[in-house]
Design a protein around this motif. Structure first.
Motif, PDB file in Angstrom:
ATOM      1  N   GLU A  68       0.735  -0.949  -0.037  1.00  0.00           N
ATOM      2  CA  GLU A  68      -0.198  -0.080   0.031  1.00  0.00           C
ATOM      3  C   GLU A  68       0.918   1.386  -0.077  1.00  0.00           C
ATOM      4  O   GLU A  68       0.396   2.217  -0.592  1.00  0.00           O
ATOM      5  N   GLU A  71       2.294   2.379  -3.183  1.00  0.00           N
ATOM      6  CA  GLU A  71       1.397   2.886  -4.125  1.00  0.00           C
ATOM      7  C   GLU A  71       1.493   4.481  -4.207  1.00  0.00           C
ATOM      8  O   GLU A  71       1.075   4.965  -5.068  1.00  0.00           O
ATOM      9  N   VAL A  77      -0.523  -1.344  -8.957  1.00  0.00           N
ATOM     10  CA  VAL A  77      -1.195  -1.649  -7.581  1.00  0.00           C
ATOM     11  C   VAL A  77      -0.442  -2.819  -7.167  1.00  0.00           C
ATOM     12  O   VAL A  77       0.079  -3.837  -7.511  1.00  0.00           O
ATOM     13  N   GLN A 256      -2.379  -0.578 -13.622  1.00  0.00           N
ATOM     14  CA  GLN A 256      -3.508  -1.243 -13.286  1.00  0.00           C
ATOM     15  C   GLN A 256      -4.708  -0.284 -13.159  1.00  0.00           C
ATOM     16  O   GLN A 256      -4.527   0.933 -13.199  1.00  0.00           O
ATOM     17  N   ARG A 258      -7.217   0.318 -11.272  1.00  0.00           N
ATOM     18  CA  ARG A 258      -7.631   1.214 -10.337  1.00  0.00           C
ATOM     19  C   ARG A 258      -6.899   2.436 -10.063  1.00  0.00           C
ATOM     20  O   ARG A 258      -7.220   3.552  -9.985  1.00  0.00           O
ATOM     21  N   ARG A 259      -5.520   2.276 -10.749  1.00  0.00           N
ATOM     22  CA  ARG A 259      -4.631   3.459 -10.347  1.00  0.00           C
ATOM     23  C   ARG A 259      -4.588   4.345 -11.568  1.00  0.00           C
ATOM     24  O   ARG A 259      -4.671   5.591 -11.427  1.00  0.00           O
TER      25      ARG A 259
END
Length: 365
Positions: A68, A71, A77, A256, A258-259
């Motif tokens: 985490e 990131e 991710v 990815q 989400r990012r």
């Protein structure tokens, strides 16, 4: 006075095997062996080649929620990266440029990171300053060996049967001749293969055991470069740098979903904008039509004589059977099939924009 080049744990073996040693990123490394760059390149494509990559920085990250926290400085991710999995990533700067590219593995009780040799002095302080509550330790007591090529599974698996079960971008601790080694199924040649982190006092013995296999021969930096170029893999300092965005470099696949949507990493404003709207330039493959290779810095022109870009990497592709190159061209000139001219020693040489990679990548999925 400049510092003398450092030596990897395999230095004496390189000399014994006839390696031609050169200074590379502050390390004394073999550029080739008596087989020659062409022979070593073909050896890797057809059987297996062993490369010393101990000059790369090996780093251990320990603490709570390491994935985490990574990131915050990478667009990848990592928080959900499963134990035993590895992922390609990069640090970005506030302008959306690439500070370095790296491999991050979830090793269970820690994360294992491999960074480029020339940038360890930047990357390790960057992680120490940015990853609050994470213990960042550079590993100096281990060598790193890459065994690459279609026979790599037999070479490594013959000594460590568990290696055969790994798939591309998976990592595990395996026993090789009674030595606990970190074995990761990945590499920088476009071929199937492994990178193996080994206690430095055991490195020459294990390298000899790999080289005892009839399909395995040593290979140097020259073949490593021609192999990665044919595979369309970027070299930091040539094809990507602090000014290059991942979108320009065709590395959007490594960010990815989400990012891409959430952002929240350095330079995310620029990168998200380019993902949505495109870029002013793009990294492409280039096939010169003659026999003359196009090296870094060669100007790319359209057929009207306007400058549209520059070569970033180039050389002879033994598997392709001719010169190959990568470079950036202006948007609108990046479609495969576009005819261009390369200005080599003041003369316009015909070339064509082509899709990357030049040679199909043969990873074990």
């Amino acid at each position: 006075m400049t510092d003398a080049p450092k030596r990897t744990p395999l230095f004496d073996l390189h000399v014994e095997l006839g390696g031609k040693m050169v200074d590379f990123a502050g390390w004394e490394m073999p550029v080739q062996y008596p087989m020659g760059i062409m022979g070593e390149h073909n050896q890797c494509r057809e059987k297996a080649a062993l490369f010393d990559v101990s000059h790369m920085g090996q780093v251990m990250l320990k603490g709570e929620n390491v994935g985490e926290k990574l990131e915050a400085i990478c667009p990848q991710v990592f928080s959900s990266l499963k134990e035993g999995k590895a992922r390609y990533g990069f640090f970005t700067n506030d302008a959306g440029g690439i500070m370095d590219d790296l491999i991050v593995s979830n090793a269970g009780d820690h994360f294992f990171v491999v960074v480029n040799a020339a940038l360890r002095h930047q990357d390790i302080p960057h992680m120490k300053a940015s990853l609050e509550g994470v213990e960042v330790t550079e590993i100096f007591d281990r060598a790193l060996i890459a065994v690459q090529g279609p026979s790599a599974e037999d070479v490594v698996g013959g000594l460590c049967p568990a290696a055969r079960d790994l798939k591309f971008m998976e990592t595990a601790i395996g026993d090789i001749d009674g030595v606990a080694c970190r074995i990761s199924r990945l590499g920088y040649t476009g071929e199937d293969g492994f990178e193996i982190s080994i206690p430095k006092d055991k490195a020459i013995g294990i390298a000899r055991a790999f080289l005892a296999h009839e399909d395995c021969e040593p290979a140097g930096l020259g073949a490593r470069d021609s192999l990665r170029l044919e595979a369309g893999l970027c070299l930091y300092g040539n094809d990507i740098d602090q000014t290059t965005s991942p979108v320009e470099a065709n590395l959007s696949w490594a960010i990815q979903k989400r990012r891409r949507e959430e952002g929240g990493f350095p330079g995310s404003a620029r990168i998200q904008k380019e993902l949505a709207e495109g870029t002013m330039r793009k990294l492409v493959g280039i096939r010169p039509e003659g026999r003359a290779p196009a090296r870094q810095g060669v100007e790319i022109q359209n057929l009207g004589g306007d400058t549209i870009g520059q070569i970033t990497s180039g050389g002879f592709g033994p598997t392709v059977g001719g010169p190959v190159a990568m470079g950036y061209v202006s948007a609108g000139h990046d479609r495969p099939g576009e005819k261009v001219n390369l200005i080599i020693r003041g003369k316009a040489q015909p070339a064509e924009v082509v899709a990357l990679p030049f040679v199909t990548q043969n990873y074990k999925r």
